[in-house]
Motif scaffolding. Structure first.
Motif, PDB file in Angstrom:
ATOM      1  N   SER A  15       2.096   4.856  -1.627  1.00 19.77           N
ATOM      2  CA  SER A  15       1.530   5.974  -2.398  1.00 19.77           C
ATOM      3  C   SER A  15       2.431   6.273  -3.594  1.00 19.77           C
ATOM      4  O   SER A  15       3.628   5.952  -3.591  1.00 19.77           O
ATOM      5  CB  SER A  15       1.432   7.227  -1.526  1.00 19.77           C
ATOM      6  OG  SER A  15       2.733   7.733  -1.268  1.00 19.77           O
ATOM      7  N   ARG A  16       1.858   6.904  -4.615  1.00 23.31           N
ATOM      8  CA  ARG A  16       2.665   7.211  -5.798  1.00 23.31           C
ATOM      9  C   ARG A  16       3.807   8.169  -5.451  1.00 23.31           C
ATOM     10  O   ARG A  16       4.863   8.119  -6.064  1.00 23.31           O
ATOM     11  CB  ARG A  16       1.812   7.753  -6.942  1.00 23.31           C
ATOM     12  CG  ARG A  16       1.064   9.034  -6.663  1.00 23.31           C
ATOM     13  CD  ARG A  16       0.534   9.651  -7.969  1.00 23.31           C
ATOM     14  NE  ARG A  16       1.616  10.053  -8.833  1.00 23.31           N
ATOM     15  CZ  ARG A  16       1.794   9.650 -10.094  1.00 23.31           C
ATOM     16  NH1 ARG A  16       0.942   8.844 -10.651  1.00 23.31           N
ATOM     17  NH2 ARG A  16       2.816  10.080 -10.788  1.00 23.31           N
ATOM     18  N   GLU A  17       3.620   9.004  -4.427  1.00 22.50           N
ATOM     19  CA  GLU A  17       4.687   9.937  -4.040  1.00 22.50           C
ATOM     20  C   GLU A  17       5.927   9.192  -3.540  1.00 22.50           C
ATOM     21  O   GLU A  17       7.047   9.656  -3.723  1.00 22.50           O
ATOM     22  CB  GLU A  17       4.198  10.893  -2.939  1.00 22.50           C
ATOM     23  CG  GLU A  17       3.178  11.933  -3.395  1.00 22.50           C
ATOM     24  CD  GLU A  17       1.793  11.354  -3.661  1.00 22.50           C
ATOM     25  OE1 GLU A  17       1.457  10.289  -3.093  1.00 22.50           O
ATOM     26  OE2 GLU A  17       1.043  11.952  -4.457  1.00 22.50           O
ATOM     27  N   SER A  72      -1.611  -1.812  -3.822  1.00 21.75           N
ATOM     28  CA  SER A  72      -2.900  -1.656  -3.143  1.00 21.75           C
ATOM     29  C   SER A  72      -3.625  -3.000  -3.070  1.00 21.75           C
ATOM     30  O   SER A  72      -4.520  -3.177  -2.247  1.00 21.75           O
ATOM     31  CB  SER A  72      -3.772  -0.611  -3.852  1.00 21.75           C
ATOM     32  OG  SER A  72      -4.269  -1.097  -5.080  1.00 21.75           O
ATOM     33  N   GLU A 128       1.771   2.020  -6.987  1.00 27.59           N
ATOM     34  CA  GLU A 128       0.676   2.333  -6.075  1.00 27.59           C
ATOM     35  C   GLU A 128      -0.490   1.356  -6.278  1.00 27.59           C
ATOM     36  O   GLU A 128      -1.046   0.801  -5.323  1.00 27.59           O
ATOM     37  CB  GLU A 128       0.199   3.766  -6.329  1.00 27.59           C
ATOM     38  CG  GLU A 128      -0.938   4.234  -5.450  1.00 27.59           C
ATOM     39  CD  GLU A 128      -1.334   5.676  -5.783  1.00 27.59           C
ATOM     40  OE1 GLU A 128      -1.151   6.543  -4.914  1.00 27.59           O
ATOM     41  OE2 GLU A 128      -1.814   5.931  -6.912  1.00 27.59           O
ATOM     42  N   ARG A 159       0.819  -1.214   0.000  1.00 31.66           N
ATOM     43  CA  ARG A 159       0.000   0.000   0.000  1.00 31.66           C
ATOM     44  C   ARG A 159       0.859   1.272   0.000  1.00 31.66           C
ATOM     45  O   ARG A 159       0.818   2.080   0.923  1.00 31.66           O
ATOM     46  CB  ARG A 159      -0.985  -0.010   1.165  1.00 31.66           C
ATOM     47  CG  ARG A 159      -2.116  -1.001   0.914  1.00 31.66           C
ATOM     48  CD  ARG A 159      -2.890  -1.338   2.144  1.00 31.66           C
ATOM     49  NE  ARG A 159      -2.175  -2.329   2.941  1.00 31.66           N
ATOM     50  CZ  ARG A 159      -2.693  -2.960   3.989  1.00 31.66           C
ATOM     51  NH1 ARG A 159      -3.912  -2.691   4.394  1.00 31.66           N
ATOM     52  NH2 ARG A 159      -1.983  -3.856   4.639  1.00 31.66           N
TER      53      ARG A 159
END
Ligand code: MN
Length: 284
Positions: A155-157, A240, A236, A153
């Motif tokens: 994040s794209r950041e 997930s 991401e 999980r």
């Protein structure tokens, strides 16, 4: 750093047109005991391996042209595929009956991702063996991102921090009505190579020229800026649904220009800043 696996499972650093044997650095990986942890051990311990490899000096190199290149990733837990991830490939898939077989071609956010059998991996020098040469077998050149550490999980950041490096990939495909994961999992239908380039040497994975030719005829030419789901979004999205492990392979999708190959053909696939590989096609 460019890392290759070659000949009888040697590990080498690629320096210009030579390969320096750093297999002795594999001793940092320790003994394997059953059951082995999920993931590729070399990638999981890459920083220790890298430090040990950099200590190896004065080893005579071999010419790159004289070694047999295998997949630099040996033991991924999964090979993740991104269906129709370039708009122009989506267009050609909808127009070509030989690709869509009268099924509706959806979009990547509708399909999700797919998995290929990890047993389908081979290196450029092993070549692609067509098991069903009477059916249409297509080339798909793709940027491959290799996961460097366990990721759940994400994040794209933060996603790019989880990448060990990049390779060129061929997502070979027999066209037909069967499920993607079946048609793309034939032995040798995932070619990974010619080496792993560590992420620090590549920089932005979203601005790389990518191309493929067959017998010197240009078939595919694009740039990874045209990806619909870019590399951070793919990490991401994948993480997930499931945990990514060191050495997991993400094939990011192919641009337009896919087409058939036959036994005797020679494929050359290249990504700027990553590498180029030539792969022969034969009967299985
Ligand atoms: Mn593909």
């Amino acid at each position: 750093m460019k890392l290759c696996r070659y000949d009888a499972d040697r590990v080498g650093l690629v320096q210009d047109d030579r390969v320096v044997d750093v297999s002795d650095a594999l001793s940092v990986l320790g003994e394997m005991r059953w059951p082995v942890p999920k993931g590729d051990r070399l990638i999981a311990r890459f920083e220790e391996f890298r430090a040990a490899a950099e200590e190896i000096k004065d080893v005579p190199g071999k010419l790159l042209s004289e070694v047999r290149l295998l997949s630099p990733i040996a033991n991924p837990t999964k090979i993740i595929g991104a269906p129709v991830n370039y708009a122009k490939h989506l267009d050609e898939s909808r127009k070509d009956q030989g690709i869509h077989f009268d099924r509706e071609i959806k979009t990547i956010d509708q399909y999700g991702l797919f998995l290929k059998a990890s047993s389908s991996i081979c290196g450029p020098s092993e070549g692609v063996a067509l098991r069903f040469p009477d059916r249409r077998n297509d080339h798909e050149v793709e940027l491959v991102a290799v996961i460097g550490r366990q990721a759940d999980r994400i994040s794209r950041e933060d996603a790019l921090d989880y990448i060990a490096g990049y390779t060129v990939g061929l997502d070979m495909t027999v066209r037909g009505t069967e499920d993607r994961s079946f048609r793309k999992s034939i032995d040798t239908y995932t070619v990974i190579g010619p080496w792993l380039v560590t992420a620090d040497e590549v920089g932005d994975p979203g601005a790389l020229d990518i191309e493929l030719s067959v017998n010197d005829e240009m078939r595919q030419r694009s740039n990874t800026r045209h990806l619909i789901f870019d590399v951070p979004r793919l990490i991401e999205y994948a993480s997930s649904f499931y945990t990514l492990y060191p050495g997991d392979v993400i094939m990011t999708g192919t641009p337009e220009g896919v087409g058939p190959v036959r036994p005797g053909d020679s494929i050359t696939a290249a990504i700027a800043g990553v590498g180029a590989m030539t792969v022969d096609v034969r009967d299985a």
